[in-house]
Design a protein around this motif. Structure first.
Motif, PDB file in Angstrom:
ATOM      1  N   GLU A 130      12.907 -22.756  18.560  1.00 36.32           N
ATOM      2  CA  GLU A 130      13.599 -23.763  18.177  1.00 36.32           C
ATOM      3  C   GLU A 130      13.206 -23.406  16.620  1.00 36.32           C
ATOM      4  OE1 GLU A 130      13.764 -28.187  19.589  1.00 36.32           O
ATOM      5  OE2 GLU A 130      11.946 -26.948  20.737  1.00 36.32           O
ATOM      6  N   GLU A 131      14.408 -23.848  15.949  1.00 32.34           N
ATOM      7  CA  GLU A 131      14.625 -23.253  13.838  1.00 32.34           C
ATOM      8  C   GLU A 131      12.981 -24.835  13.972  1.00 32.34           C
ATOM      9  OE1 GLU A 131      16.032 -21.161  12.953  1.00 32.34           O
ATOM     10  OE2 GLU A 131      15.318 -22.006  10.251  1.00 32.34           O
ATOM     11  N   ARG A 132      13.069 -25.459  14.174  1.00 30.12           N
ATOM     12  CA  ARG A 132      12.261 -26.465  13.610  1.00 30.12           C
ATOM     13  C   ARG A 132      10.674 -25.893  14.082  1.00 30.12           C
ATOM     14  NH1 ARG A 132      10.313 -31.285  17.804  1.00 30.12           N
ATOM     15  NH2 ARG A 132      10.793 -30.511  19.662  1.00 30.12           N
ATOM     16  N   HIS A 133      10.084 -25.173  14.814  1.00 31.12           N
ATOM     17  CA  HIS A 133       9.196 -24.794  15.423  1.00 31.12           C
ATOM     18  C   HIS A 133       8.811 -23.299  14.202  1.00 31.12           C
ATOM     19  CE1 HIS A 133       5.255 -23.299  16.461  1.00 31.12           C
ATOM     20  NE2 HIS A 133       6.013 -21.547  17.151  1.00 31.12           N
ATOM     21  N   ILE A 134      10.244 -22.448  13.856  1.00 26.58           N
ATOM     22  CA  ILE A 134       9.632 -20.875  13.293  1.00 26.58           C
ATOM     23  C   ILE A 134       9.814 -21.730  12.149  1.00 26.58           C
ATOM     24  CG2 ILE A 134      11.641 -19.131  12.593  1.00 26.58           C
ATOM     25  CD1 ILE A 134      12.505 -19.377  15.804  1.00 26.58           C
ATOM     26  N   ARG A 135      10.540 -21.909  11.326  1.00 28.07           N
ATOM     27  CA  ARG A 135      10.048 -22.988  10.072  1.00 28.07           C
ATOM     28  C   ARG A 135       8.784 -23.330   9.524  1.00 28.07           C
ATOM     29  NH1 ARG A 135      14.457 -28.013   8.307  1.00 28.07           N
ATOM     30  NH2 ARG A 135      13.437 -26.794   6.607  1.00 28.07           N
ATOM     31  N   VAL A 136       7.904 -24.297  10.619  1.00 27.55           N
ATOM     32  CA  VAL A 136       7.185 -23.752   9.991  1.00 27.55           C
ATOM     33  C   VAL A 136       5.502 -23.492  10.565  1.00 27.55           C
ATOM     34  CG1 VAL A 136       4.824 -26.120  10.955  1.00 27.55           C
ATOM     35  CG2 VAL A 136       7.122 -26.905  11.115  1.00 27.55           C
ATOM     36  N   VAL A 137       5.522 -22.479  11.036  1.00 27.04           N
ATOM     37  CA  VAL A 137       5.231 -21.374  11.708  1.00 27.04           C
ATOM     38  C   VAL A 137       5.047 -20.304  10.408  1.00 27.04           C
ATOM     39  CG1 VAL A 137       4.762 -18.972  12.882  1.00 27.04           C
ATOM     40  CG2 VAL A 137       5.069 -21.329  13.869  1.00 27.04           C
ATOM     41  N   ARG A 138       6.728 -20.194   9.775  1.00 30.58           N
ATOM     42  CA  ARG A 138       6.161 -18.966   8.215  1.00 30.58           C
ATOM     43  C   ARG A 138       5.637 -19.648   7.362  1.00 30.58           C
ATOM     44  NH1 ARG A 138      10.968 -15.190   9.335  1.00 30.58           N
ATOM     45  NH2 ARG A 138      11.528 -15.207   7.186  1.00 30.58           N
ATOM     46  N   ASN A 139       5.778 -20.780   7.122  1.00 32.21           N
ATOM     47  CA  ASN A 139       5.538 -21.596   5.814  1.00 32.21           C
ATOM     48  C   ASN A 139       3.511 -21.920   5.510  1.00 32.21           C
ATOM     49  OD1 ASN A 139       7.758 -22.833   5.352  1.00 32.21           O
ATOM     50  ND2 ASN A 139       6.936 -24.820   6.279  1.00 32.21           N
ATOM     51  N   VAL A 140       3.451 -22.300   7.600  1.00 33.76           N
ATOM     52  CA  VAL A 140       1.547 -21.896   7.360  1.00 33.76           C
ATOM     53  C   VAL A 140       1.382 -20.466   7.191  1.00 33.76           C
ATOM     54  CG1 VAL A 140      -0.280 -22.007   9.284  1.00 33.76           C
ATOM     55  CG2 VAL A 140       2.004 -23.441   9.378  1.00 33.76           C
ATOM     56  N   PHE A 141       2.476 -19.637   7.904  1.00 39.94           N
ATOM     57  CA  PHE A 141       1.847 -17.673   7.803  1.00 39.94           C
ATOM     58  C   PHE A 141       1.447 -17.490   5.669  1.00 39.94           C
ATOM     59  CE2 PHE A 141       1.922 -14.037   7.198  1.00 39.94           C
ATOM     60  CZ  PHE A 141       1.189 -13.349   8.038  1.00 39.94           C
ATOM     61  N   GLN A 142       2.886 -18.249   5.092  1.00 39.38           N
ATOM     62  CA  GLN A 142       2.724 -18.355   3.584  1.00 39.38           C
ATOM     63  C   GLN A 142       1.696 -19.176   3.009  1.00 39.38           C
ATOM     64  OE1 GLN A 142       3.864 -16.507   0.991  1.00 39.38           O
ATOM     65  NE2 GLN A 142       5.907 -16.683   1.654  1.00 39.38           N
ATOM     66  N   LYS A 143       1.830 -20.300   3.644  1.00 39.48           N
ATOM     67  CA  LYS A 143      -0.017 -21.400   2.683  1.00 39.48           C
ATOM     68  C   LYS A 143      -0.652 -19.975   2.944  1.00 39.48           C
ATOM     69  CE  LYS A 143      -2.786 -25.501   3.556  1.00 39.48           C
ATOM     70  NZ  LYS A 143      -2.057 -25.981   2.003  1.00 39.48           N
ATOM     71  N   LEU A 144      -1.708 -19.446   4.390  1.00 40.66           N
ATOM     72  CA  LEU A 144      -2.736 -18.629   4.553  1.00 40.66           C
ATOM     73  C   LEU A 144      -2.913 -17.607   3.589  1.00 40.66           C
ATOM     74  CD1 LEU A 144      -2.738 -19.696   8.243  1.00 40.66           C
ATOM     75  CD2 LEU A 144      -4.194 -20.739   5.920  1.00 40.66           C
ATOM     76  N   LEU A 145      -1.363 -17.056   3.427  1.00 34.68           N
ATOM     77  CA  LEU A 145      -1.883 -15.847   2.482  1.00 34.68           C
ATOM     78  C   LEU A 145      -1.664 -16.043   1.488  1.00 34.68           C
ATOM     79  CD1 LEU A 145      -0.520 -12.816   2.652  1.00 34.68           C
ATOM     80  CD2 LEU A 145       1.660 -13.429   2.922  1.00 34.68           C
ATOM     81  N   SER A 146      -1.148 -17.133   0.689  1.00 34.29           N
ATOM     82  CA  SER A 146      -1.034 -17.240  -0.666  1.00 34.29           C
ATOM     83  C   SER A 146      -2.734 -17.639  -1.023  1.00 34.29           C
ATOM     84  CB  SER A 146       0.335 -18.454  -1.603  1.00 34.29           C
ATOM     85  OG  SER A 146       0.116 -19.628  -0.514  1.00 34.29           O
ATOM     86  N   GLN A 147      -3.353 -18.621   0.070  1.00 33.90           N
ATOM     87  CA  GLN A 147      -4.668 -18.733  -0.673  1.00 33.90           C
ATOM     88  C   GLN A 147      -5.609 -18.186   0.102  1.00 33.90           C
ATOM     89  OE1 GLN A 147      -3.883 -22.761   1.291  1.00 33.90           O
ATOM     90  NE2 GLN A 147      -5.574 -21.913   2.663  1.00 33.90           N
ATOM     91  N   GLY A 148      -5.262 -16.633   0.392  1.00 33.78           N
ATOM     92  CA  GLY A 148      -5.918 -15.741   0.435  1.00 33.78           C
ATOM     93  C   GLY A 148      -6.588 -15.673   1.918  1.00 33.78           C
ATOM     94  N   ASP A 149      -6.522 -17.101   3.065  1.00 31.62           N
ATOM     95  CA  ASP A 149      -6.984 -16.655   4.474  1.00 31.62           C
ATOM     96  C   ASP A 149      -6.219 -15.823   5.329  1.00 31.62           C
ATOM     97  OD1 ASP A 149      -8.826 -18.837   4.928  1.00 31.62           O
ATOM     98  OD2 ASP A 149      -6.972 -19.980   3.509  1.00 31.62           O
ATOM     99  N   ILE A 150      -4.979 -14.808   5.023  1.00 26.93           N
ATOM    100  CA  ILE A 150      -4.864 -13.626   5.513  1.00 26.93           C
ATOM    101  C   ILE A 150      -4.138 -13.054   4.405  1.00 26.93           C
ATOM    102  CG2 ILE A 150      -2.637 -12.830   6.837  1.00 26.93           C
ATOM    103  CD1 ILE A 150      -2.257 -15.867   7.560  1.00 26.93           C
ATOM    104  N   TYR A 151      -5.382 -11.872   4.858  1.00 27.45           N
ATOM    105  CA  TYR A 151      -4.855 -10.455   3.947  1.00 27.45           C
ATOM    106  C   TYR A 151      -4.336  -9.635   4.577  1.00 27.45           C
ATOM    107  CZ  TYR A 151      -9.218  -9.632   6.483  1.00 27.45           C
ATOM    108  OH  TYR A 151     -10.066  -9.325   7.208  1.00 27.45           O
ATOM    109  N   LYS A 152      -4.307  -8.275   4.387  1.00 22.84           N
ATOM    110  CA  LYS A 152      -3.091  -7.486   4.920  1.00 22.84           C
ATOM    111  C   LYS A 152      -4.717  -6.217   4.585  1.00 22.84           C
ATOM    112  CE  LYS A 152       0.946  -3.993   4.286  1.00 22.84           C
ATOM    113  NZ  LYS A 152       2.302  -4.232   3.374  1.00 22.84           N
TER     114      LYS A 152
END
Length: 510
Positions: A97-119
């Motif tokens: 569902e769209e409502r879920h997909i958007r949140v997942v991407r937001n979470v990913f983005q947030k963790l990435l930008s704060q350095g909790d997710i890295y490449k």
RNA sequence: GGCGGUGUAGCUCAGUCGGCUAGAGCACACGGCUCAUACCCGUGGAGUCCGGGGUUCGACUCCCUGCACCGCUACCA
């Protein structure tokens, strides 16, 4: 303001039809929330479906349908089963569902930008034809793919990682402060040991997986299904979109899971929440498995039990009752038709059903089909009444730890006691004029006990409990009752007309 | 291998701080009742409490040891 209670089941992976295990988790969840509602809590009960990943892609290919067609079909089957089993969920979330997909991407983005997710780079054994990664321990002898038997090779691929290792100490702190975070206790020990042994960062994306949620900054990378799936618990509450529900219900009171997926819920999920700055759930409960013919349920070995079929053949409340009564919640259990039938016949038909069914005709015969007035109370009457009252606190204790079988045992003590009370007082012998008052009292006692039993049993066997009330002549909806009021002795009003007796749980012939 | 758990009546299991003839449910046998879904109620049988050693006035319960079974040991929905 009402106390809130947020309970979740996992989002079920819908690459196949629902089996007994799915029904087990969901029935247990439903029973707990119904209990909480009767206790006056405002409940949010979430279930749903996990619809991405390679396995679904493959199942879809096998069946020559699109993945979306496959999951749609399966979701319908799950929802159909939930309806049959009287599951009262408040929301059903699908990971597509769209409502879920958007949140997942937001979470990913947030963790990435704060350095909790890295490449970084992921290295592992890989089977090219199967397109799957394997751990060394999973490979068959000689480094062969456990699925197709062909040799696997070590490959490296780019991947995003979640800094799970950073959360080892915070997690341990939380465990130490909340020794009941994971139940049963032995599972808490396992989780604790596991975290103490050291956490590695977690690869949270896959390359070239076509059925999943693309990561927000790098479309080549698909978000790992587990991370995607876990987020459902907050996406359903509108995290990062509209947080009214989140504010109201988070943190979850209980995540109900099977023991096979405990670690994701007790380690990875809390770590993600810590990273997001959200409170951690109060409890994760890992229940056991139903074994069939001495082994784990498995399709390939023909050991699958279809809960829908069982419910259709023997009754959905019968199934609900069996699942919760037969085995202490948390332990493994054995399922077989004959155990099932014995349990249903002995408890539901003989003890409970027959109690109702032996009492109502007496009311019809001797009281013109109306609830008699109670009259004078004798010592033995008081004893029964007190036994009924004593169930409530005991039930509260056992429900607190999800000990459904214990709660039912407590209720059945009263059922047996009431059957005994009927025998001792033999109302069918109290036919003379001089006994009229005593007869009234005895029947009132039994009817009133049955009314309260109906209330107590509603979380476990909702439609049947409602039928008990109907046969007693009660028109109220059990769903709208509260223990506090309806649990008080004396709720039956003399003069109310009862209905004619109809066996609630017909005996099953073996 | 490491860590954790379990082993009690035919079956599934309870047994809190060690304490008088070890319990429940189901199953089985006999009896009672006859309102009821041939139901309910009562009585009864049986157990080296996994084996061995130890602590203790006393252990199913604590300690040591042996055996058997089970769980966990990360990317398996």
């Amino acid at each position: 303001m009402k106390k809130t209670f947020y309970l979740s089941t996992p989002v079920y992976y819908v690459n196949g039809a629902p089996h007994l295990g799915h029904a087990y988790t969901t029935v247990a969840a439903d029973t707990l929330v119904r209990y909480k509602r009767l206790s006056g809590w405002e409940v949010f009960f979430l279930t749903g479906s996990d619809e991405y990943g390679n396995k679904i892609l493959r199942s879809a290919k096998d069946q020559k349908v699109t993945p979306f067609e496959l999951v749609n079909k399966m979701v319908e089957r799950f929802q159909n089963l939930w309806q049959t089993l009287s599951i009262s969920y408040d929301d059903f979330i699908r990971t597509t569902e769209e409502r879920h997909i958007r949140v997942v991407r937001n979470v990913f983005q947030k963790l990435l930008s704060q350095g909790d997710i890295y490449k970084g780079k992921y290295e592992g054994w890989y089977c090219v034809p199967c397109e799957s990664f394997w751990l060394e321990g999973q490979l068959k002898e000689g480094g062969l793919c456990p699925e197709c038997g062909r040799p696997a090779e070590i490959i490296q691929e780019e991947s995003y990682f979640f800094r799970l290792s950073q959360y080892q100490e915070p997690l341990l702190d939380y465990f130490r402060q909340n020794p009941d975070f994971v139940l049963p206790r032995t599972r808490m020990n396992e989780v604790m040991k596991f975290v103490k042994s050291g956490l590695r960062d977690l690869s949270v994306t896959r390359l070239n997986l076509k059925w999943g949620i693309p990561s927000p900054i790098d479309e080549q990378h698909t978000i790992y299904v587990w991370v995607d799936a876990l987020i459902n618990y907050i996406s359903a509450l509108g995290y990062s979109l509209n947080e009214t529900k989140l504010t109201k219900f988070w943190p979850a009171n209980v995540h109900l899971v099977g023991k096979d997926i405990l670690k994701f819920h007790a380690v990875i999920w809390p770590a993600l929440l810590l990273a997001l700055g959200l409170a951690l759930p109060q409890r994760v409960f890992a229940h056991g498995w139903w074994k069939v013919n001495g082994g784990k349920m498995s399709k390939s070995q023909g050991r699958v039990i279809d809960p829908l079929q069982l419910a259709q053949d023997y009754g959905s409340d019968q199934l609900r009752y069996f699942l919760l009564r037969e085995v202490p919640f948390g332990q493994d259990g054995t399922f077989s038709k004959s155990i099932f039938i014995k349990r249903i016949n002995s408890d539901l038909a003989n003890d409970l059903g027959n109690l109702l069914n032996r009492t109502l005709p007496l009311v019809t015969r001797y009281c013109q089909g109306k609830i008699p007035s109670p009259g004078e109370e004798k010592a033995e009457d008081k004893k029964l009444k007190e036994a009924v009252g004593a169930v409530f606190p005991r039930m509260e204790l056992s429900m607190e730890t999800l000990s459904f079988s214990v709660a039912l045992t407590e209720i059945w003590k009263v059922v047996k006691l009431t059957n005994l009370y009927v025998d001792r007082n033999a109302p069918w012998q109290l036919t003379g004029k001089e006994n009229k008052e005593r007869l009234s009292r005895v029947l009132y006692q039994v009817l009133e006990t049955l009314r309260i039993l109906g209330l107590l049993l509603f979380p476990f066997i909702p439609p049947s409990a409602q039928k008990i009330w109907q046969q007693l002549g009660l028109k109220e909806d059990l769903e709208k009752q509260l223990f506090e009021k309806a649990g008080k002795w004396g709720g039956l009003i003399p003069g109310t007309e009862i209905q004619s007796a109809k066996p609630l749980f017909p005996r099953i012939k073996e």
